[in-house]
Write a protein that holds these residues in place. Structure first.
Motif, short mmCIF file in Angstrom:
data_model
loop_
_atom_site.label_atom_id
_atom_site.label_comp_id
_atom_site.label_asym_id
_atom_site.label_seq_id
_atom_site.Cartn_x
_atom_site.Cartn_y
_atom_site.Cartn_z
N PHE A 1 37.04 63.92 74.08
CA PHE A 1 37.37 65.02 73.19
C PHE A 1 36.08 65.54 72.52
CE2 PHE A 1 41.09 62.33 73.36
CZ PHE A 1 42.14 63.23 73.49
N LYS A 2 36.09 66.83 72.22
CA LYS A 2 35.01 67.40 71.42
C LYS A 2 35.34 67.19 69.95
CE LYS A 2 34.73 71.87 71.05
NZ LYS A 2 34.51 73.29 71.38
N ALA A 3 34.36 66.81 69.15
CA ALA A 3 34.61 66.50 67.74
C ALA A 3 33.46 67.02 66.89
CB ALA A 3 34.77 64.99 67.54
N TYR B 1 38.52 55.06 62.69
CA TYR B 1 39.52 55.80 63.47
C TYR B 1 39.94 57.07 62.73
CZ TYR B 1 44.19 57.04 65.11
OH TYR B 1 45.28 57.73 65.54
N ALA B 2 40.19 56.95 61.41
CA ALA B 2 40.64 58.12 60.64
C ALA B 2 39.60 59.24 60.67
CB ALA B 2 40.94 57.69 59.20
N TYR B 3 38.31 58.86 60.61
CA TYR B 3 37.23 59.86 60.62
C TYR B 3 37.22 60.61 61.95
CZ TYR B 3 32.54 61.78 59.80
OH TYR B 3 31.48 62.63 59.62
N LEU B 4 37.35 59.86 63.05
CA LEU B 4 37.36 60.50 64.37
C LEU B 4 38.64 61.30 64.58
CD1 LEU B 4 35.84 57.79 66.72
CD2 LEU B 4 34.76 59.83 65.79
N ARG B 5 39.75 60.82 64.05
CA ARG B 5 41.01 61.54 64.21
C ARG B 5 40.94 62.91 63.53
NH1 ARG B 5 46.15 62.32 62.01
NH2 ARG B 5 47.85 62.12 63.52
N ASN B 6 40.36 62.95 62.32
CA ASN B 6 40.20 64.23 61.64
C ASN B 6 39.20 65.11 62.35
OD1 ASN B 6 42.01 63.44 59.65
ND2 ASN B 6 40.42 62.57 58.33
N ALA B 7 38.14 64.49 62.90
CA ALA B 7 37.09 65.26 63.56
C ALA B 7 37.59 65.91 64.84
CB ALA B 7 35.90 64.35 63.86
N THR B 8 38.62 65.37 65.46
CA THR B 8 39.17 65.93 66.70
C THR B 8 40.48 66.65 66.46
OG1 THR B 8 40.28 63.83 67.15
CG2 THR B 8 38.09 64.16 68.13
N ASP B 9 40.81 66.90 65.20
CA ASP B 9 42.07 67.56 64.86
C ASP B 9 43.26 66.80 65.44
OD1 ASP B 9 43.78 69.40 63.72
OD2 ASP B 9 43.58 70.86 65.34
N SER C 1 34.72 50.82 66.78
CA SER C 1 35.73 49.77 66.96
C SER C 1 36.51 49.68 65.67
CB SER C 1 35.06 48.43 67.28
OG SER C 1 36.03 47.42 67.43
N SER C 2 37.77 50.13 65.71
CA SER C 2 38.55 50.26 64.48
C SER C 2 40.02 49.95 64.77
CB SER C 2 38.38 51.67 63.92
OG SER C 2 39.06 51.84 62.69
N ILE C 3 40.86 50.20 63.79
CA ILE C 3 42.31 50.03 63.88
C ILE C 3 42.96 51.36 63.59
CG2 ILE C 3 44.33 48.81 62.99
CD1 ILE C 3 42.44 46.99 64.44
N ASP C 4 43.91 51.79 64.45
CA ASP C 4 44.57 53.07 64.21
C ASP C 4 45.67 52.93 63.17
OD1 ASP C 4 46.79 51.95 65.39
OD2 ASP C 4 46.58 53.03 67.28
N PHE C 5 46.36 54.04 62.91
CA PHE C 5 47.36 54.06 61.84
C PHE C 5 48.56 53.17 62.12
CE2 PHE C 5 45.92 58.63 60.64
CZ PHE C 5 44.84 58.08 59.98
#
Length: 673
Positions: free
Chosen positions: A531-533, A506-514, A581-585
């Motif tokens: 979203f574009k990432a 999740y953290a990787y995708l969150r950073n990738a999508t700003d 498939s992950s857990i968010d913050f």
């Protein structure tokens, strides 16, 4: 001469008034230092120089004014220590030194002024510890404020010997240990210190006249004593631990702050007995259960914050008496159901935060809430159309719901930084910055012209011949392309996209999508938002479909789309790279699908450019060869669905409930065609 605009230094000629008994120069702009010539005013009883621009240090000559009973230097810029000569002011009753730049240890000279009743040292740089026999040395104190200094060490237990102490504030220091019984207190402020261990039960023996108690931001643990309800005059309270039902006995309570602790269990309905409460903050805890109906009937409530807990059930329907409510925060809980219609009767509500729950249905008519400024309904299951009267709001967030219809364009709807609506599949229109589907305007019927029967027949014949010719050419071309496609797919090779099949967090995708910013928003669908990432490790731009797990069927859709990842043929057809498939913050489940980005827009936009607003239309039209290639790709997908997988994986099997399986198979098979 108070409350003027006097400037400059205190004039020396003023000190010739040897019979002067009171000198008030507060609330001016007087600068310079405190002159030592003040000692000439031998009969002076009151000296008030507060709220000026005085600098420097206090002169030792102040100790010669032995008739002084009241001295105020608060709200200046005086620095240094307190001269020992002040010990000679044995008749002093009030000493105000607040909000200066004094420093050093607690002035030992003050311990000698046993007549002191009022002592304010708030907001300086005093340090060190207090003498253990503090209370025995200053037995007449009624008001003591030493907050926002750097005092350390234990709180003197002899505070309890100060028989008339009513106000005690030692906030923002580093003092430790528990408090003794101060039975005359009406104000006790010891927040932001280093008080530790369990909350002493002796706190319940404090005065029944105590109206303000603040122990917040310490290291106190354990539970709140049940007998806290004995403090029947309490109006402001900050504590930690469980919430006892006896809180309802404090019927004069006006402010209750329990936010950002670790409270568990239910919200006690007995709080409804606190008929005068104005501020109720119990957000950011671990509370569960439902919101008591009794709380929603306290007519005096101005602020109600229950956010960031695990509360369930619906929002109580009977909230009509809350006519003074300015802010209601219940965001990030597990509340569900429809929003009550009487929400619109909260006439004074300005801020309404309901995001991050499971509310459904339409938004009730809250047009009567004329003071509404900020509304956040995002991340729910709300539906219906967007009311036009929302155009007057300062902030509106309706994202990730099931709203439908045209988005208004008047008022604040013209500002995409104020209004957020992404993640609603059924919305269209609005300003272009919202990136919604355009409004489809029905074309006006063209005026019919007179055609002779012969012309109509000739045109019909010509069109028919042309269509037959095109069908024949398409049939030949399709057969040729299908043969090529089968040759290409008969030996499927490993795709270079398989490098993405590693685990993505999740953290990787969150950073990738700003941070899943709306600036990277591509669009939204039935179960999620795209979203574009940019994935820096893979050095590739992708499309990330974030599933809205609040939607019924979203998880099943995710699992269904993950299943074909095992098949290279299908994965390449739909450009699906991998799944996350992950857990968010916040500890919630997070599911997403990563696709290869199609930078040229959607297929629907290329096939039907007339439905797209002009600024987004393709720069050219598709050629016949390109359209045939698209048709072959669609056929290849249908071939995969029909031959290589079970139709039940894609929901098509619902057709089999109404039709005979064998006859349907014949109709869909190549033999049936």
């Amino acid at each position: 001469m108070s409350g003027n605009i006097l400037r400059g230094d205190i004039p020396v000629g003023l000190f010739n008034g040897s019979r002067l008994m009171k000198l008030y120069l507060l609330e001016n702009h007087i600068g310079g230092g405190v002159p030592s010539e003040l000692e000439s005013l031998a009969k002076l009883k009151i000296l008030n120089l507060g709220d000026n621009n005085l600098r420097g240090k206090l002169p030792a000559s102040l100790g010669n004014l032995t008739s002084l009973k009241r001295v105020i230097f608060s709200f200046n810029k005086i620095e240094g220590g307190i001269p020992d000569a002040l010990a000679r002011l044995t008749q002093l009753v009030s000493l105000g030194l607040a909000l200066n730049k004094f420093s050093g240890a607690f002035p030992p000279s003050i311990y000698n002024i046993s007549s002191l009743k009022f002592l304010s040292m708030f907001g300086n740089g005093f340090s060190g510890s207090l003498q253990p026999d503090f209370g025995n040395l200053l037995p007449n104190l009624r008001y003591l404020n030493m907050g926002r200094n750097n005092f350390t060490g234990p709180i003197p237990t002899t505070f309890s010997t100060i028989a008339n102490l009513q106000h005690l504030a030692i906030v923002w220091n580093k003092m430790t240990e528990a408090l003794a019984n101060c039975t005359q207190l009406h104000t006790l402020l010891v927040n932001r210190n280093r008080l530790g261990s369990d909350l002493p039960t002796s706190i319940t023996n404090l005065s029944t006249n105590l109206w303000k108690l603040d122990l917040g931001r310490n290291f106190i643990s354990g539970t709140i004593p049940y007998d806290i309800g004995n403090l029947i005059s309490l109006q402001k309270l900050r504590l930690s631990g469980e919430l006892p039902s006896s809180l309802g006995n404090i019927t004069r309570l006006e402010q209750l702050y329990f936010s950002s602790n670790s409270f568990e269990g239910a919200v006690p309905p007995s709080l409804g007995h606190c008929k005068y409460i104005l501020y109720l903050w119990i957000g950011s805890n671990k509370l569960n259960g439902t919101i008591p109906q009794e709380i929603m009937q306290i007519q005096s409530l101005v602020y109600l914050n229950l956010s960031d807990n695990s509360l369930t059930g619906s929002l109580p329907k009977y909230i009509k008496p809350l006519e003074r409510l300015c802010k209601l925060s219940v965001e990030h809980n597990k509340l569900s159901g429809k929003l009550p219609q009487v929400l619109g009767d909260c006439l004074s509500v300005e801020n309404l935060y309901l995001q991050g729950n499971f509310f459904d249905g339409d938004i009730p008519n809250i047009k009567g809430s004329v003071g509404a400024k900020r509304l956040d309904f995002s991340n729910n299951n709300l539906s219906g159309s967007i009311p036009g009267y929302f155009a007057n709001l300062e902030y509106l967030n309706l994202s990730i719901n099931s709203f439908e219809g045209e988005v208004p364009t008047k008022g604040k709807f013209q500002n995409a930084t104020v209004v957020t609506v992404f993640g609603n599949m059924g919305l269209f229109g609005g300003i272009k910055e919202l990136k919604l589907k355009p409004c489809i305007v029905q074309a006006q019927p063209m005026e019919t012209s007179y055609f002779s029967l012969s012309k109509k027949v000739s045109i019909g014949v010509s069109v028919g011949v042309a269509l037959l010719l095109m069908v024949f050419i398409a049939y030949i071309s399709l057969n040729w392309f299908i043969k090529i496609k089968k040759q290409q797919t008969s030996n499927p090779t490993s795709s270079a996209l398989e490098v993405f099949h590693g685990k993505i967090s999740y953290a990787y995708l969150r950073n990738a999508t700003d941070g899943f910013s709306s600036s990277n928003l591509i669009g939204s669908g039935g179960f999620g938002t795209v979203f574009k990432a940019f994935l820096p490790i893979e050095n590739k731009v992708v499309a990330v479909k974030v599933l809205n797990l609040h939607r019924r069927g979203a998880m099943k859709s995710f699992l269904t789309e993950c299943e074909p990842l095992k098949d290279v043929r299908y994965r390449n057809l739909v450009k699906l790279l991998t799944a996350c498939s992950s857990i968010d913050f916040q500890g919630n489940d997070f599911r997403a699908l990563i696709y290869e980005l199609m930078p040229n827009g959607s297929l629907d936009m290329w096939l039907h450019p007339e439905k797209v607003e002009e600024i987004r239309r393709p720069s050219r039209t598709l050629t016949l060869f390109e359209r045939l290639n698209i048709a072959i790709d669609v056929i290849s997908v249908l071939e995969y669905l029909h031959v290589y997988c079970h139709v039940s994986d894609f929901g098509i099997a619902q057709l089999l409930m109404k039709l005979d399986q064998e006859s349907l198979f014949n109709q869909l098979s190549s033999a049936g065609v």
